[in-house]
Design a protein around this motif. Sequence first.
Motif, PDB file in Angstrom:
ATOM      1  N   GLY A   1     -20.515 -31.149  23.307  1.00  7.13           N
ATOM      2  CA  GLY A   1     -20.270 -29.791  22.834  1.00  7.13           C
ATOM      3  C   GLY A   1     -21.628 -29.173  22.586  1.00  7.13           C
ATOM      4  O   GLY A   1     -22.594 -29.458  23.309  1.00  7.13           O
ATOM      5  N   GLY A   2     -21.716 -28.354  21.526  1.00  3.08           N
ATOM      6  CA  GLY A   2     -22.947 -27.589  21.345  1.00  3.08           C
ATOM      7  C   GLY A   2     -23.932 -28.111  20.327  1.00  3.08           C
ATOM      8  O   GLY A   2     -25.127 -27.939  20.504  1.00  3.08           O
ATOM      9  N   SER A   3     -23.485 -28.738  19.241  1.00  2.96           N
ATOM     10  CA  SER A   3     -24.507 -29.066  18.242  1.00  2.96           C
ATOM     11  C   SER A   3     -24.745 -30.562  18.083  1.00  2.96           C
ATOM     12  O   SER A   3     -25.856 -31.034  18.342  1.00  2.96           O
TER      13      SER A   3
ATOM     14  N   ALA B   1     -25.690 -31.951  21.374  1.00  3.97           N
ATOM     15  CA  ALA B   1     -26.982 -31.413  21.822  1.00  3.97           C
ATOM     16  C   ALA B   1     -28.141 -32.149  21.153  1.00  3.97           C
ATOM     17  O   ALA B   1     -29.178 -32.389  21.778  1.00  3.97           O
ATOM     18  N   LYS B   2     -27.947 -32.526  19.886  1.00  3.40           N
ATOM     19  CA  LYS B   2     -29.009 -33.283  19.196  1.00  3.40           C
ATOM     20  C   LYS B   2     -29.190 -34.648  19.851  1.00  3.40           C
ATOM     21  O   LYS B   2     -30.318 -35.120  20.024  1.00  3.40           O
ATOM     22  N   LEU B   3     -28.062 -35.284  20.211  1.00  3.82           N
ATOM     23  CA  LEU B   3     -28.171 -36.584  20.884  1.00  3.82           C
ATOM     24  C   LEU B   3     -28.851 -36.396  22.244  1.00  3.82           C
ATOM     25  O   LEU B   3     -29.688 -37.221  22.646  1.00  3.82           O
TER      26      LEU B   3
ATOM     27  N   ASP C   1     -25.579 -23.540  26.876  1.00  2.00           N
ATOM     28  CA  ASP C   1     -26.831 -22.898  26.460  1.00  2.00           C
ATOM     29  C   ASP C   1     -27.449 -23.607  25.262  1.00  2.00           C
ATOM     30  O   ASP C   1     -28.670 -23.833  25.227  1.00  2.00           O
ATOM     31  N   LEU C   2     -26.612 -23.972  24.284  1.00  2.00           N
ATOM     32  CA  LEU C   2     -27.146 -24.705  23.120  1.00  2.00           C
ATOM     33  C   LEU C   2     -27.833 -25.986  23.548  1.00  2.00           C
ATOM     34  O   LEU C   2     -28.940 -26.301  23.096  1.00  2.00           O
ATOM     35  N   VAL C   3     -27.188 -26.739  24.430  1.00  2.00           N
ATOM     36  CA  VAL C   3     -27.781 -27.986  24.920  1.00  2.00           C
ATOM     37  C   VAL C   3     -29.113 -27.681  25.613  1.00  2.00           C
ATOM     38  O   VAL C   3     -30.128 -28.351  25.382  1.00  2.00           O
TER      39      VAL C   3
ATOM     40  N   GLY D   1     -20.795 -37.545  23.179  1.00  2.00           N
ATOM     41  CA  GLY D   1     -21.639 -37.167  22.047  1.00  2.00           C
ATOM     42  C   GLY D   1     -20.854 -37.000  20.763  1.00  2.00           C
ATOM     43  O   GLY D   1     -19.615 -36.926  20.774  1.00  2.00           O
ATOM     44  N   PRO D   2     -21.588 -36.930  19.616  1.00  2.00           N
ATOM     45  CA  PRO D   2     -20.922 -36.753  18.323  1.00  2.00           C
ATOM     46  C   PRO D   2     -20.497 -35.291  18.139  1.00  2.00           C
ATOM     47  O   PRO D   2     -20.978 -34.592  17.260  1.00  2.00           O
ATOM     48  N   SER D   3     -19.634 -34.848  19.011  1.00  2.00           N
ATOM     49  CA  SER D   3     -19.154 -33.474  19.028  1.00  2.00           C
ATOM     50  C   SER D   3     -17.728 -33.459  18.519  1.00  2.00           C
ATOM     51  O   SER D   3     -17.083 -34.508  18.421  1.00  2.00           O
ATOM     52  N   ASN D   4     -17.254 -32.268  18.229  1.00  2.00           N
ATOM     53  CA  ASN D   4     -15.879 -32.107  17.760  1.00  2.00           C
ATOM     54  C   ASN D   4     -14.905 -32.690  18.806  1.00  2.00           C
ATOM     55  O   ASN D   4     -14.840 -32.181  19.925  1.00  2.00           O
ATOM     56  N   PRO D   5     -14.163 -33.763  18.447  1.00  2.00           N
ATOM     57  CA  PRO D   5     -13.308 -34.400  19.465  1.00  2.00           C
ATOM     58  C   PRO D   5     -12.190 -33.489  19.957  1.00  2.00           C
ATOM     59  O   PRO D   5     -11.710 -33.643  21.080  1.00  2.00           O
TER      60      PRO D   5
ATOM     61  N   ILE E   1     -12.042 -29.710  19.874  1.00  2.00           N
ATOM     62  CA  ILE E   1     -12.356 -28.467  20.604  1.00  2.00           C
ATOM     63  C   ILE E   1     -13.635 -28.517  21.431  1.00  2.00           C
ATOM     64  O   ILE E   1     -13.922 -27.583  22.176  1.00  2.00           O
ATOM     65  N   SER E   2     -14.438 -29.581  21.308  1.00  2.10           N
ATOM     66  CA  SER E   2     -15.626 -29.672  22.172  1.00  2.10           C
ATOM     67  C   SER E   2     -15.412 -30.698  23.280  1.00  2.10           C
ATOM     68  O   SER E   2     -15.647 -30.411  24.452  1.00  2.10           O
ATOM     69  N   ILE E   3     -14.972 -31.914  22.921  1.00  2.30           N
ATOM     70  CA  ILE E   3     -14.716 -32.934  23.939  1.00  2.30           C
ATOM     71  C   ILE E   3     -13.303 -32.750  24.509  1.00  2.30           C
ATOM     72  O   ILE E   3     -13.070 -33.001  25.701  1.00  2.30           O
TER      73      ILE E   3
ATOM     74  N   MET F   1     -20.051 -41.550  20.173  1.00  3.61           N
ATOM     75  CA  MET F   1     -20.665 -41.532  18.843  1.00  3.61           C
ATOM     76  C   MET F   1     -19.812 -40.679  17.910  1.00  3.61           C
ATOM     77  O   MET F   1     -19.386 -39.586  18.283  1.00  3.61           O
ATOM     78  N   SER F   2     -19.597 -41.191  16.712  1.00  2.48           N
ATOM     79  CA  SER F   2     -18.789 -40.448  15.745  1.00  2.48           C
ATOM     80  C   SER F   2     -19.546 -39.231  15.226  1.00  2.48           C
ATOM     81  O   SER F   2     -20.734 -39.317  14.895  1.00  2.48           O
ATOM     82  N   PRO F   3     -18.850 -38.076  15.101  1.00  5.25           N
ATOM     83  CA  PRO F   3     -19.488 -36.886  14.524  1.00  5.25           C
ATOM     84  C   PRO F   3     -19.412 -36.873  12.991  1.00  5.25           C
ATOM     85  O   PRO F   3     -19.841 -35.905  12.376  1.00  5.25           O
TER      86      PRO F   3
ATOM     87  N   GLU G   1     -18.345 -37.264   6.260  1.00  5.87           N
ATOM     88  CA  GLU G   1     -18.270 -35.796   6.254  1.00  5.87           C
ATOM     89  C   GLU G   1     -18.689 -35.244   7.611  1.00  5.87           C
ATOM     90  O   GLU G   1     -19.428 -35.893   8.344  1.00  5.87           O
ATOM     91  N   VAL G   2     -18.260 -34.018   7.883  1.00  6.09           N
ATOM     92  CA  VAL G   2     -18.733 -33.288   9.059  1.00  6.09           C
ATOM     93  C   VAL G   2     -20.096 -32.697   8.704  1.00  6.09           C
ATOM     94  O   VAL G   2     -20.271 -32.138   7.627  1.00  6.09           O
ATOM     95  N   VAL G   3     -21.083 -32.860   9.599  1.00 11.98           N
ATOM     96  CA  VAL G   3     -22.427 -32.347   9.295  1.00 11.98           C
ATOM     97  C   VAL G   3     -22.424 -30.814   9.277  1.00 11.98           C
ATOM     98  O   VAL G   3     -23.020 -30.177   8.424  1.00 11.98           O
ATOM     99  N   LYS G   4     -21.722 -30.223  10.223  1.00  9.48           N
ATOM    100  CA  LYS G   4     -21.751 -28.760  10.352  1.00  9.48           C
ATOM    101  C   LYS G   4     -20.565 -28.333  11.205  1.00  9.48           C
ATOM    102  O   LYS G   4     -20.183 -29.056  12.111  1.00  9.48           O
TER     103      LYS G   4
ATOM    104  N   ASP H   1     -27.128 -45.718  10.943  1.00  7.76           N
ATOM    105  CA  ASP H   1     -27.231 -44.347  10.450  1.00  7.76           C
ATOM    106  C   ASP H   1     -27.281 -43.414  11.666  1.00  7.76           C
ATOM    107  O   ASP H   1     -28.151 -43.562  12.518  1.00  7.76           O
ATOM    108  N   THR H   2     -26.358 -42.464  11.748  1.00  8.44           N
ATOM    109  CA  THR H   2     -26.304 -41.598  12.941  1.00  8.44           C
ATOM    110  C   THR H   2     -26.746 -40.166  12.651  1.00  8.44           C
ATOM    111  O   THR H   2     -26.536 -39.276  13.485  1.00  8.44           O
ATOM    112  N   LEU H   3     -27.334 -39.928  11.489  1.00 15.18           N
ATOM    113  CA  LEU H   3     -27.810 -38.570  11.186  1.00 15.18           C
ATOM    114  C   LEU H   3     -29.076 -38.281  11.996  1.00 15.18           C
ATOM    115  O   LEU H   3     -30.053 -39.036  11.919  1.00 15.18           O
ATOM    116  N   MET H   4     -29.046 -37.204  12.773  1.00 15.41           N
ATOM    117  CA  MET H   4     -30.179 -36.892  13.679  1.00 15.41           C
ATOM    118  C   MET H   4     -30.906 -35.639  13.205  1.00 15.41           C
ATOM    119  O   MET H   4     -31.027 -34.654  13.919  1.00 15.41           O
TER     120      MET H   4
END
Length: 302
Positions: A8-10, A13-15, A50-52, A191-195, A197-199, A222-224, A229-232, A277-280
């Motif tokens: 997805g987008g965030s 994209a970090k991964l 575009d975000l990616v 990716g750790p994207s919203n399963p 609406i993104s994946i 990867m778990s989002p 908690e959801v990061v964002k 730890d999966t926080l990027m």
Amino acid sequence: MRVALLSGGSGGAKLARGLLDVVGAEGLTVVANTGDDAEVYGVHVSPDPDLVTYWLADAIDERGYGIRGDTWEVMSALKTAGRPTWFRLGDRDLAMCLVRTELLADGRRLTDAHAAVVEGMGVGARVLPMCDEPVRTRIEARGRSLPFQEFMIADRAEGPIEGLEFTGAGSARPTPEVLAAIAEADVVLIGPSNPVISIGPILAVPGMPEALRATSAPVVAMSPFVGGEVVKGPTRLFCDHAGLEPDASAMVGAYGDLLDGVVADEPVDGVPALETDTLMGDPDARRRVAAATVEFAKSLLR
Ligand code: GDP
């Protein structure tokens, strides 16, 4: 080493940005969700690809979308002209949408049109739309059905969600580029994207789950969820609608037999798992998480 990443987008994209350091531009292909695409101000906006791309160009703004240091002259002029400006597009961001729209108007495929944006941003990795056909996510909430961006921005993502539709997905197909990337990859990552609406829209394209089952590469998600908690973003809202708990085990359940492994910061039963730890949050963390994920995926057999 060739990695194909569904994103997805965030979170995804970090991964992707971490993977760029680990496998290089030659080794990285991102398959991005186009369900959030929209026509605004006469241009084709493609938020997730575009975000990616902006992440890979090290050009993403701190807001989490758009281009760092962008200006807003077009939005100001539209506002002065009395036009609605709820969908905020910076001037340089709009220029990239113009690049894409011009090529689409010339009859080119979305894949080629986005490739021009990728090249225009100086990115060497491939960022592929999941398909060339239009797929549009629509959200039903509070008795209304809205296009995704309108629900998210104009309606401020006010739930609860009553329904979800990926219009056009049924008659879409993964592009030859997407199929080749998945078939030829050494490792496929979700990716750790919203399963939901993104994946979800990517997997709703007929032929996509089959391609993931057919590849000889291990498929690892990867778990989002970080610290439970959801990061964002609105992942929680959509998981509630889909009846998914906000944890890695529920995500594994949602992806079912597509997965050979999972990466999460919590224990997961029933599938090979890397607990880390999966926080990027910074470049070092992105690189470390990406490297550990690729190593883990390589260790799995199909
Ligand atoms: P969107 O298209 O912009 O909504 O973005 P995605 O669907 O790709 O990503 C949204 C998800 O990314 C949210 O569920 C976040 O929890 C997750 N996310 C964001 N940053 C990170 C991170 O650093 N690590 C992990 N594991 N997940 C993250």
